[in-house]
Design an enzyme around this catalytic site. Sequence first.
Site, PDB file in Angstrom:
ATOM      1  N   LYS A 153      39.213  22.108 -72.855  1.00  0.00           N
ATOM      2  CA  LYS A 153      40.443  21.418 -73.264  1.00  0.00           C
ATOM      3  C   LYS A 153      40.195  20.694 -74.595  1.00  0.00           C
ATOM      4  O   LYS A 153      39.049  20.267 -74.790  1.00  0.00           O
ATOM      5  CB  LYS A 153      40.877  20.412 -72.187  1.00  0.00           C
ATOM      6  N   LYS A 179      35.098  27.927 -68.682  1.00  0.00           N
ATOM      7  CA  LYS A 179      35.969  29.045 -69.019  1.00  0.00           C
ATOM      8  C   LYS A 179      36.973  28.728 -70.112  1.00  0.00           C
ATOM      9  O   LYS A 179      37.306  27.561 -70.347  1.00  0.00           O
ATOM     10  CB  LYS A 179      36.708  29.553 -67.772  1.00  0.00           C
ATOM     11  N   ASP A 181      40.779  28.782 -71.618  1.00  0.00           N
ATOM     12  CA  ASP A 181      42.064  28.557 -70.963  1.00  0.00           C
ATOM     13  C   ASP A 181      42.872  29.861 -70.989  1.00  0.00           C
ATOM     14  O   ASP A 181      42.552  30.782 -71.758  1.00  0.00           O
ATOM     15  CB  ASP A 181      42.836  27.423 -71.637  1.00  0.00           C
ATOM     16  N   GLU A 182      43.902  29.947 -70.158  1.00  0.00           N
ATOM     17  CA  GLU A 182      44.627  31.210 -69.991  1.00  0.00           C
ATOM     18  C   GLU A 182      45.327  31.669 -71.269  1.00  0.00           C
ATOM     19  O   GLU A 182      45.611  32.876 -71.426  1.00  0.00           O
ATOM     20  CB  GLU A 182      45.640  31.116 -68.843  1.00  0.00           C
ATOM     21  N   HIS A 269      43.008  34.878 -63.493  1.00  0.00           N
ATOM     22  CA  HIS A 269      43.957  33.781 -63.658  1.00  0.00           C
ATOM     23  C   HIS A 269      45.333  34.347 -63.321  1.00  0.00           C
ATOM     24  O   HIS A 269      45.612  35.508 -63.585  1.00  0.00           O
ATOM     25  CB  HIS A 269      43.935  33.259 -65.094  1.00  0.00           C
ATOM     26  N   LYS A 309      48.062  19.340 -59.291  1.00  0.00           N
ATOM     27  CA  LYS A 309      49.343  19.215 -60.003  1.00  0.00           C
ATOM     28  C   LYS A 309      50.307  20.353 -59.729  1.00  0.00           C
ATOM     29  O   LYS A 309      51.487  20.274 -60.102  1.00  0.00           O
ATOM     30  CB  LYS A 309      49.083  19.095 -61.513  1.00  0.00           C
TER      31      LYS A 309
HETATM   32  C1  CAP Z   1      44.115  23.547 -65.241  1.00  0.00           C
HETATM   33  C2  CAP Z   1      44.609  24.774 -65.992  1.00  0.00           C
HETATM   34  C3  CAP Z   1      44.833  26.016 -65.100  1.00  0.00           C
HETATM   35  C4  CAP Z   1      45.688  25.825 -63.883  1.00  0.00           C
HETATM   36  C5  CAP Z   1      46.361  27.109 -63.417  1.00  0.00           C
HETATM   37  C6  CAP Z   1      45.878  24.459 -66.719  1.00  0.00           C
HETATM   38  O1  CAP Z   1      43.856  22.513 -66.147  1.00  0.00           O
HETATM   39  O2  CAP Z   1      43.669  25.174 -66.971  1.00  0.00           O
HETATM   40  O3  CAP Z   1      45.376  26.997 -65.959  1.00  0.00           O
HETATM   41  O4  CAP Z   1      44.899  25.343 -62.858  1.00  0.00           O
HETATM   42  O5  CAP Z   1      47.096  26.912 -62.244  1.00  0.00           O
HETATM   43  O6  CAP Z   1      46.017  25.004 -67.846  1.00  0.00           O
HETATM   44  O7  CAP Z   1      46.742  23.783 -66.226  1.00  0.00           O
HETATM   45  P1  CAP Z   1      43.645  21.013 -65.616  1.00  0.00           P
HETATM   46  P2  CAP Z   1      46.721  27.609 -60.862  1.00  0.00           P
HETATM   47  O8  CAP Z   1      42.425  20.975 -64.756  1.00  0.00           O
HETATM   48  O9  CAP Z   1      43.468  20.204 -66.857  1.00  0.00           O
HETATM   49  O10 CAP Z   1      44.857  20.633 -64.850  1.00  0.00           O
HETATM   50  O11 CAP Z   1      45.265  27.296 -60.629  1.00  0.00           O
HETATM   51  O12 CAP Z   1      47.616  26.972 -59.869  1.00  0.00           O
HETATM   52  O13 CAP Z   1      46.960  29.043 -61.045  1.00  0.00           O
HETATM   53 MG    MG Z   2      44.764  26.666 -67.840  1.00  0.00          MG
END
Ligand code: CAP
Ligand code: MG
Length: 412
Positions: A153, A179, A181-182, A269, A309
């Site tokens: 992040k 990792k 991020d998506e 993801h 969240k």
């Molecule tokens: C979490 C995260 C993930 C989510 C995806 C985000 O970051 O990197 O992509 O967890 O959701 O971008 O929000 P934080 P899920 O730890 O900073 O919240 O796992 O429900 O598919």
């Molecule tokens: Mg993410």
Amino acid sequence: MRIVVLKYLDFVDPKYEPSETDLICTFYVEPEGISLEEASGAVAAESSVGTWTELATLKPYVKRLAAHVFSIKGNTARIAYPVELFEAGNMPNVLSSVAGNVFGLKALRNLRLLNIEFPAQLTKHFRGPRFGIEGIRRLLRVPKRPLVGTIIKPKLGLKTVDHAHVAYEAWAGGCDIVKDDENLSSQTFNPFDNRIVKTLEMRDKAQSETGERKVYVANVTAETETMLKRAKFVAEHGGEYVMVDILTCGWSALQTLRALNLKLVIHAHRAGHAAFTKNPKHGIAMRPIAKIARIIGVDQLHVGTIVGKMSENRREVIDNVEACKMPMNELKPVLPVASGGLHPRLVPSLMATFGNDFVIQAGGGIHGHKNGSFAGATAMRQAVQATLEGKTLEEYAETHEELKIALQLWRA
Ligand code: CAP
Ligand code: MG
């Protein structure tokens, strides 16, 4: 030419005994202006041979391919599909039938695919996970405890050198997995090739300093040919993991990547899933998606957290975990990933729900620590250790400063 009209009710047969080669779907069905039986029949018809069939009287085998509604309880209908309806080894084909046009029918107010049971006749044509839970534990040499992971992040914007540095801090502080991020792919501020090289250098540095195995999950999500090239690049440069946004890439691309059979753990993801998983009455539940991803061959998959969240409730998350780990025609179990708004204070309830076989993954919950990523990673490991030892976080924090600060930051 005689036209034979199969009516929707022709597809409803409570006496039908599904055979072990049938694929079985469970749907939540809400009719619009017709009976529940007819609506369920409509789903079976439109997701198998349809209603208007020429030559039906001349070619009885067409009728034999028709799907059967064999159970209706409340608004839940179970439908059996003869395996010959599908092309072996072609997942998009299966879904174009059972999860295709049916969602748009006027005759249905709502339709939700709750579950799919795949027969071995179908799953045997897919590779399944190459590593699975055991293979990942062997790779990381972590036999028992939950794995601790983080997402770099901010999600986007870091230059390669800063990206690699944040990764190093997280690994050195105690993360097993770091990792992308998506939505990070190969943007100009952080191009793919250079990012991989620099971040793997930092991985090696952290490994030699900590004596622990560390892995970097590089996001290879892109146009299929590019994705394959990037996955090969990761493998050639000593990487052991890749991440794919399985829904935005699509099942075909995921199948193509898995068919390469590279010695790479595939982290799945599910960005975009809530567009069709969130509405409890319409769309596709995450459970069938988890099963499809497992059959194609991902090794770890986001499943929700209950306490973080994102919106999934306990029932949904438990079902997702079960889809990852339940016995399924010799397929290896997939490692569930709990992610989204997590931080050290949530570790005890996460471990109470998931046990030890999962990844606790936090972005903001690690990099948001007052003393930075190293301390954030350390606090997360301390929370895991406290819980493994049966101690409360507060008790453990008395002698572990990083956790103490984290508990002040993320209050109950
Ligand atoms: C979490 C995260 C993930 C989510 C995806 C985000 O970051 O990197 O992509 O967890 O959701 O971008 O929000 P934080 P899920 O730890 O900073 O919240 O796992 O429900 O598919
Ligand atoms: Mg993410």
